[in-house]
Design a protein around this motif. Sequence first.
Motif, mmCIF file in Angstrom:
data_model
loop_
_atom_site.group_PDB
_atom_site.id
_atom_site.type_symbol
_atom_site.label_atom_id
_atom_site.label_comp_id
_atom_site.label_asym_id
_atom_site.label_seq_id
_atom_site.Cartn_x
_atom_site.Cartn_y
_atom_site.Cartn_z
ATOM 1 N N ARG A 132 24.913 -178.086 -27.402
ATOM 2 C CA ARG A 132 23.525 -178.212 -27.878
ATOM 3 C C ARG A 132 22.717 -176.947 -27.613
ATOM 4 O O ARG A 132 22.051 -176.440 -28.503
ATOM 5 C CB ARG A 132 22.863 -179.383 -27.159
ATOM 6 C CG ARG A 132 23.349 -180.723 -27.688
ATOM 7 C CD ARG A 132 22.147 -181.537 -28.110
ATOM 8 N NE ARG A 132 22.521 -182.626 -28.971
ATOM 9 C CZ ARG A 132 21.935 -183.822 -28.937
ATOM 10 N NH1 ARG A 132 20.970 -184.045 -28.069
ATOM 11 N NH2 ARG A 132 22.311 -184.755 -29.778
ATOM 12 N N CYS A 133 22.720 -176.476 -26.350
ATOM 13 C CA CYS A 133 21.830 -175.352 -26.008
ATOM 14 C C CYS A 133 22.598 -174.066 -25.726
ATOM 15 O O CYS A 133 21.987 -173.009 -25.570
ATOM 16 C CB CYS A 133 20.959 -175.715 -24.805
ATOM 17 S SG CYS A 133 21.876 -175.806 -23.260
ATOM 18 N N ASP A 143 21.355 -181.961 -21.447
ATOM 19 C CA ASP A 143 21.586 -182.474 -22.802
ATOM 20 C C ASP A 143 22.549 -183.657 -22.826
ATOM 21 O O ASP A 143 22.828 -184.195 -23.899
ATOM 22 C CB ASP A 143 22.161 -181.352 -23.690
ATOM 23 C CG ASP A 143 21.105 -180.334 -24.062
ATOM 24 O OD1 ASP A 143 19.983 -180.762 -24.367
ATOM 25 O OD2 ASP A 143 21.404 -179.129 -24.023
ATOM 26 N N SER A 179 24.242 -173.166 -23.086
ATOM 27 C CA SER A 179 24.320 -172.692 -21.706
ATOM 28 C C SER A 179 25.780 -172.675 -21.245
ATOM 29 O O SER A 179 26.553 -173.583 -21.565
ATOM 30 C CB SER A 179 23.454 -173.550 -20.780
ATOM 31 O OG SER A 179 24.066 -174.794 -20.564
ATOM 32 N N CYS A 198 25.625 -179.863 -21.302
ATOM 33 C CA CYS A 198 25.086 -179.586 -19.968
ATOM 34 C C CYS A 198 24.362 -180.830 -19.446
ATOM 35 O O CYS A 198 24.131 -181.794 -20.193
ATOM 36 C CB CYS A 198 24.138 -178.389 -20.024
ATOM 37 S SG CYS A 198 22.588 -178.741 -20.868
ATOM 38 N N CYS A 239 27.607 -175.387 -23.531
ATOM 39 C CA CYS A 239 26.969 -176.615 -24.023
ATOM 40 C C CYS A 239 26.852 -176.549 -25.549
ATOM 41 O O CYS A 239 26.374 -175.561 -26.100
ATOM 42 C CB CYS A 239 25.592 -176.786 -23.393
ATOM 43 S SG CYS A 239 24.655 -178.176 -24.063
#
Length: 242
Positions: free
Chosen positions: A158-159, A180, A161, A177, A156
């Motif tokens: 953004r995060c 997000d 994952s 993900c 992901c």
Amino acid sequence: MSLYRDEGVVLRAQKLGEADRIVTLLTREHGRVRAVAKGVRRTTSRIGARLEPFGHVDVQFYTGRTLDGVTQVETIASYGANLVHDYARYTTGQAMLETAERMTPEEGEPAVQQYLLLVGGLRALVNAEHDSSLVLDSYLVRSLAVAGVAPSFDACARCGSPGPHASFSISSGGSLCAADRLPGSATPARDTLQLLGALLTGNWTVADASEPRARREASGLVAAYLSWQLERGLRSLPLVER
Ligand SMILES: [Zn+2]
């Protein structure tokens, strides 16, 4: 007046006055260089033909007050002669040259990774080692990676994952993900993301085995991502015959 020597690929050649030409090269040591080549459009000029786009050349430059100049040129390889009879591969090569120029915004700033990527990409194109559309998309995503702005095709954006994830957002840096995901995200097929990851890492076993549908979807995502990253889209990319 001091001299320096470098090897480079001619990205562009423009007419200047009656007999001169301004050439833009991506060089190994000096990044992108714009230089004037005097008298090269006269029929007696030996170096004129070597300074055409796609020429891979060894050049002696002299430093000038506004523009540097070219004094000697030796051909290392001439990719243009090979490409000119194949429209699809020629337009692919044009898109690579334009990308190389756009990805090296600062004149004179060393960009050896971009240089090596361009030479490798043109060689792969000329040798027809792989489908030309795959060669182009691989070149484009790796050029973005060298510039530090490659999209994520797995984790992901953004995060972080681990993926693969269903959503892909051009403006958010790639895969997202479920938590997000943004409205309006694309939902590329799993094998499209796998192909894009393979093009980024140079896994040609996976890339060569990919299906036409995944290739088309991957090309569309790469083109959209590239034009979002660049202030203006590439002029030559819509002209590539796929
Ligand atoms: Zn996330």
